[in-house]
Design a protein around this motif. Structure first.
Motif, PDB file in Angstrom:
ATOM      1  N   GLY A  35       0.795  -1.207   0.000  1.00  0.00           N
ATOM      2  CA  GLY A  35       0.000   0.000   0.000  1.00  0.00           C
ATOM      3  C   GLY A  35       0.829   1.258   0.000  1.00  0.00           C
ATOM      4  N   TRP A  36       0.145   2.333  -0.255  1.00  0.00           N
ATOM      5  CA  TRP A  36       0.722   3.677  -0.186  1.00  0.00           C
ATOM      6  C   TRP A  36       0.004   4.452   0.922  1.00  0.00           C
ATOM      7  CZ3 TRP A  36       4.937   5.405  -2.722  1.00  0.00           C
ATOM      8  CH2 TRP A  36       5.365   4.675  -3.841  1.00  0.00           C
ATOM      9  N   TYR A  37       0.795   5.139   1.710  1.00  0.00           N
ATOM     10  CA  TYR A  37       0.298   5.959   2.802  1.00  0.00           C
ATOM     11  C   TYR A  37       0.914   7.342   2.655  1.00  0.00           C
ATOM     12  CZ  TYR A  37      -1.245   1.590   4.920  1.00  0.00           C
ATOM     13  OH  TYR A  37      -1.875   0.389   5.153  1.00  0.00           O
ATOM     14  N   ARG A  38       0.296   8.317   3.284  1.00  0.00           N
ATOM     15  CA  ARG A  38       0.870   9.643   3.244  1.00  0.00           C
ATOM     16  C   ARG A  38       0.751  10.324   4.598  1.00  0.00           C
ATOM     17  NH1 ARG A  38      -3.382  12.542  -0.969  1.00  0.00           N
ATOM     18  NH2 ARG A  38      -5.194  12.677   0.438  1.00  0.00           N
ATOM     19  N   GLN A  39       1.662  11.261   4.797  1.00  0.00           N
ATOM     20  CA  GLN A  39       1.724  11.944   6.087  1.00  0.00           C
ATOM     21  C   GLN A  39       2.155  13.378   5.895  1.00  0.00           C
ATOM     22  OE1 GLN A  39       4.547  10.193   8.856  1.00  0.00           O
ATOM     23  NE2 GLN A  39       3.308  10.823  10.589  1.00  0.00           N
ATOM     24  N   THR A  40       1.476  14.270   6.616  1.00  0.00           N
ATOM     25  CA  THR A  40       1.879  15.673   6.682  1.00  0.00           C
ATOM     26  C   THR A  40       2.293  15.963   8.121  1.00  0.00           C
ATOM     27  OG1 THR A  40      -0.435  16.298   7.023  1.00  0.00           O
ATOM     28  CG2 THR A  40       0.405  16.412   4.780  1.00  0.00           C
ATOM     29  N   PRO A  41       3.083  17.004   8.346  1.00  0.00           N
ATOM     30  CA  PRO A  41       3.580  17.287   9.691  1.00  0.00           C
ATOM     31  C   PRO A  41       2.465  17.404  10.718  1.00  0.00           C
ATOM     32  CG  PRO A  41       4.753  18.608   8.101  1.00  0.00           C
ATOM     33  CD  PRO A  41       3.641  17.925   7.349  1.00  0.00           C
ATOM     34  N   GLY A  42       2.631  16.691  11.818  1.00  0.00           N
ATOM     35  CA  GLY A  42       1.665  16.757  12.905  1.00  0.00           C
ATOM     36  C   GLY A  42       0.415  15.939  12.690  1.00  0.00           C
ATOM     37  N   ASP A  46      -1.762   8.176   6.958  1.00  0.00           N
ATOM     38  CA  ASP A  46      -3.049   7.633   6.524  1.00  0.00           C
ATOM     39  C   ASP A  46      -2.919   6.821   5.252  1.00  0.00           C
ATOM     40  OD1 ASP A  46      -4.798  10.642   7.500  1.00  0.00           O
ATOM     41  OD2 ASP A  46      -4.554   8.760   8.602  1.00  0.00           O
ATOM     42  N   LEU A  47      -3.779   5.844   5.132  1.00  0.00           N
ATOM     43  CA  LEU A  47      -3.830   5.023   3.933  1.00  0.00           C
ATOM     44  C   LEU A  47      -4.294   5.849   2.744  1.00  0.00           C
ATOM     45  CD1 LEU A  47      -3.835   2.190   2.528  1.00  0.00           C
ATOM     46  CD2 LEU A  47      -6.255   2.083   3.145  1.00  0.00           C
ATOM     47  N   VAL A  48      -3.607   5.680   1.627  1.00  0.00           N
ATOM     48  CA  VAL A  48      -4.013   6.286   0.358  1.00  0.00           C
ATOM     49  C   VAL A  48      -4.610   5.214  -0.545  1.00  0.00           C
ATOM     50  CG1 VAL A  48      -3.240   7.495  -1.707  1.00  0.00           C
ATOM     51  CG2 VAL A  48      -2.236   8.068   0.518  1.00  0.00           C
ATOM     52  N   ALA A  49      -3.872   4.137  -0.733  1.00  0.00           N
ATOM     53  CA  ALA A  49      -4.324   3.055  -1.611  1.00  0.00           C
ATOM     54  C   ALA A  49      -3.630   1.767  -1.197  1.00  0.00           C
ATOM     55  CB  ALA A  49      -4.019   3.375  -3.068  1.00  0.00           C
ATOM     56  N   ARG A  50      -4.324   0.669  -1.428  1.00  0.00           N
ATOM     57  CA  ARG A  50      -3.794  -0.626  -1.014  1.00  0.00           C
ATOM     58  C   ARG A  50      -4.229  -1.666  -2.028  1.00  0.00           C
ATOM     59  NH1 ARG A  50      -5.512  -4.820   2.653  1.00  0.00           N
ATOM     60  NH2 ARG A  50      -3.845  -5.574   4.024  1.00  0.00           N
ATOM     61  N   ILE A  51      -3.315  -2.615  -2.297  1.00  0.00           N
ATOM     62  CA  ILE A  51      -3.648  -3.716  -3.186  1.00  0.00           C
ATOM     63  C   ILE A  51      -3.298  -5.008  -2.469  1.00  0.00           C
ATOM     64  CG2 ILE A  51      -1.410  -3.550  -4.397  1.00  0.00           C
ATOM     65  CD1 ILE A  51      -2.993  -4.409  -6.954  1.00  0.00           C
ATOM     66  N   SER A  52      -4.261  -5.918  -2.423  1.00  0.00           N
ATOM     67  CA  SER A  52      -4.079  -7.170  -1.719  1.00  0.00           C
ATOM     68  C   SER A  52      -3.551  -8.257  -2.650  1.00  0.00           C
ATOM     69  CB  SER A  52      -5.402  -7.618  -1.099  1.00  0.00           C
ATOM     70  OG  SER A  52      -5.853  -6.671  -0.164  1.00  0.00           O
ATOM     71  N   ARG A  53      -3.207  -9.378  -2.050  1.00  0.00           N
ATOM     72  CA  ARG A  53      -2.657 -10.487  -2.826  1.00  0.00           C
ATOM     73  C   ARG A  53      -3.589 -10.899  -3.961  1.00  0.00           C
ATOM     74  NH1 ARG A  53       0.727 -14.899  -1.601  1.00  0.00           N
ATOM     75  NH2 ARG A  53       0.892 -14.240   0.566  1.00  0.00           N
ATOM     76  N   ASP A  54      -4.900 -10.872  -3.695  1.00  0.00           N
ATOM     77  CA  ASP A  54      -5.859 -11.318  -4.709  1.00  0.00           C
ATOM     78  C   ASP A  54      -6.163 -10.249  -5.745  1.00  0.00           C
ATOM     79  OD1 ASP A  54      -8.936 -10.957  -2.691  1.00  0.00           O
ATOM     80  OD2 ASP A  54      -7.423  -9.507  -3.341  1.00  0.00           O
TER      81      ASP A  54
END
Length: 115
Positions: A35-42, A46-54
């Motif tokens: 998956g991809w997550y993102r963060q800003t200061p403080g 948080d999750l942005v996008a996720r791909i599972s095995r299936d």
């Protein structure tokens, strides 16, 4: 220990596009999800996008219809295609791999969207 290296971040104008890459040191076929997550200061990461095995995917509501996650097993790489970027997408973007109840994180790549 799986290592993840993100790339592709940078400065882009609002409305523009970027493609982030996450290159893994081992086969991503062995992962349960990536998956991809993102963060800003403080703010929490948080999750942005996720791909599972299936192959199933899920996205944050704020990016649905604009971002797409994909993977290339041959290259051991996961991508995040980002379109119609907004200033609120500005953050450090991190790649994460889940494998056998363990999490692996990359070092992050900065995405800055200017007005």
């Amino acid at each position: 220990q799986m290592k993840l290296v993100e790339s592709g971040g940078g400065l882009v104008e609002a409305g523009g596009s970027l493609r982030l890459s996450c290159a893994a040191s081992e086969s991503i076929f062995s992962t349960d999800a990536m998956g991809w997550y993102r963060q800003t200061p403080g703010v929490q990461r948080d999750l942005v996008a996720r791909i599972s095995r299936d192959g199933s995917t899920n996205y944050a509501d704020s990016v649905k219809g604009r971002f797409t996650i994909s993977r290339d097993y041959a290259a051991n790489t996961v991508y995040l295609h980002m379109n119609s970027l907004k200033s609120e997408d500005t953050a450090v973007y991190y790649c994460r791999a889940d494998r056998r109840w363990r999490e692996y994180w990359g070092q992050g790549t900065q995405v800055t969207v200017s007005l």
